[in-house]
Design a protein around this motif. Sequence first.
Motif, PDB file in Angstrom:
ATOM      1  N   GLN A 185      31.566  47.983  74.171  1.00 35.94           N
ATOM      2  CA  GLN A 185      30.177  48.078  73.791  1.00 35.94           C
ATOM      3  C   GLN A 185      30.032  48.516  72.345  1.00 35.94           C
ATOM      4  O   GLN A 185      30.938  49.115  71.758  1.00 35.94           O
ATOM      5  CB  GLN A 185      29.411  49.040  74.694  1.00 35.94           C
ATOM      6  CG  GLN A 185      29.931  50.455  74.703  1.00 35.94           C
ATOM      7  CD  GLN A 185      29.115  51.352  75.620  1.00 35.94           C
ATOM      8  OE1 GLN A 185      27.985  51.050  75.985  1.00 35.94           O
ATOM      9  NE2 GLN A 185      29.693  52.473  76.000  1.00 35.94           N
ATOM     10  N   VAL A 201      27.254  50.762  70.149  1.00 40.98           N
ATOM     11  CA  VAL A 201      26.167  51.706  70.333  1.00 40.98           C
ATOM     12  C   VAL A 201      25.639  52.128  68.978  1.00 40.98           C
ATOM     13  O   VAL A 201      26.365  52.733  68.184  1.00 40.98           O
ATOM     14  CB  VAL A 201      26.610  52.931  71.142  1.00 40.98           C
ATOM     15  CG1 VAL A 201      25.452  53.911  71.289  1.00 40.98           C
ATOM     16  CG2 VAL A 201      27.116  52.509  72.511  1.00 40.98           C
ATOM     17  N   TYR A 232      29.692  40.445  69.624  1.00 39.40           N
ATOM     18  CA  TYR A 232      29.082  41.524  70.381  1.00 39.40           C
ATOM     19  C   TYR A 232      27.901  42.079  69.611  1.00 39.40           C
ATOM     20  O   TYR A 232      27.899  42.110  68.378  1.00 39.40           O
ATOM     21  CB  TYR A 232      30.101  42.630  70.673  1.00 39.40           C
ATOM     22  CG  TYR A 232      31.086  42.253  71.749  1.00 39.40           C
ATOM     23  CD1 TYR A 232      30.874  42.635  73.072  1.00 39.40           C
ATOM     24  CD2 TYR A 232      32.210  41.500  71.455  1.00 39.40           C
ATOM     25  CE1 TYR A 232      31.769  42.275  74.062  1.00 39.40           C
ATOM     26  CE2 TYR A 232      33.101  41.129  72.438  1.00 39.40           C
ATOM     27  CZ  TYR A 232      32.881  41.519  73.744  1.00 39.40           C
ATOM     28  OH  TYR A 232      33.758  41.160  74.732  1.00 39.40           O
ATOM     29  N   GLY A 247      24.819  45.286  69.568  1.00 43.82           N
ATOM     30  CA  GLY A 247      24.327  46.556  70.049  1.00 43.82           C
ATOM     31  C   GLY A 247      22.937  46.424  70.646  1.00 43.82           C
ATOM     32  O   GLY A 247      22.301  45.365  70.577  1.00 43.82           O
ATOM     33  N   GLN A 248      22.456  47.499  71.225  1.00 43.39           N
ATOM     34  CA  GLN A 248      21.170  47.487  71.913  1.00 43.39           C
ATOM     35  C   GLN A 248      19.982  47.589  70.967  1.00 43.39           C
ATOM     36  O   GLN A 248      18.852  47.295  71.356  1.00 43.39           O
ATOM     37  CB  GLN A 248      21.111  48.622  72.942  1.00 43.39           C
ATOM     38  CG  GLN A 248      20.749  50.005  72.381  1.00 43.39           C
ATOM     39  CD  GLN A 248      21.837  50.638  71.533  1.00 43.39           C
ATOM     40  OE1 GLN A 248      22.997  50.213  71.555  1.00 43.39           O
ATOM     41  NE2 GLN A 248      21.470  51.666  70.773  1.00 43.39           N
TER      42      GLN A 248
END
Length: 119
Positions: free
Chosen positions: A3, A5, A108, A110-111
């Motif tokens: 992930q 972050v 990928y 991040g949020q």
Amino acid sequence: QVQLVESGGGLVQAGGSLQLSCAASGNINRVNDMAWYRQAPGNQRELVATITRDSMTNYADSVKGRFTISRDNAKNTMYLRMDSLKPEDTAEYHCYAALVLGTVEADYWGQGTQVTVSS
């Protein structure tokens, strides 16, 4: 388990500063190119800044001279130092990374973290 972050967003007055962080975690063999994007409501996503693994950087014209992108490969972390913030910098900022898991590179995201600059 892999992930990205983000952290560091918030509310700041025009002319102020913020530093965003993006930490990659998980079973990652290598973090290649990374970047910061931003998107305000009703607007298209904008590429803000990019950084290679060797720390070669590029910036959008709108942030040149005000923002600084950097990374710490030992920590798998990327940063965006934002100075002289303007109301037009208000947006949700997203971290991007090209991560190598095993031998294959994949994208990928991040949020996101919200940056709001008041006038």
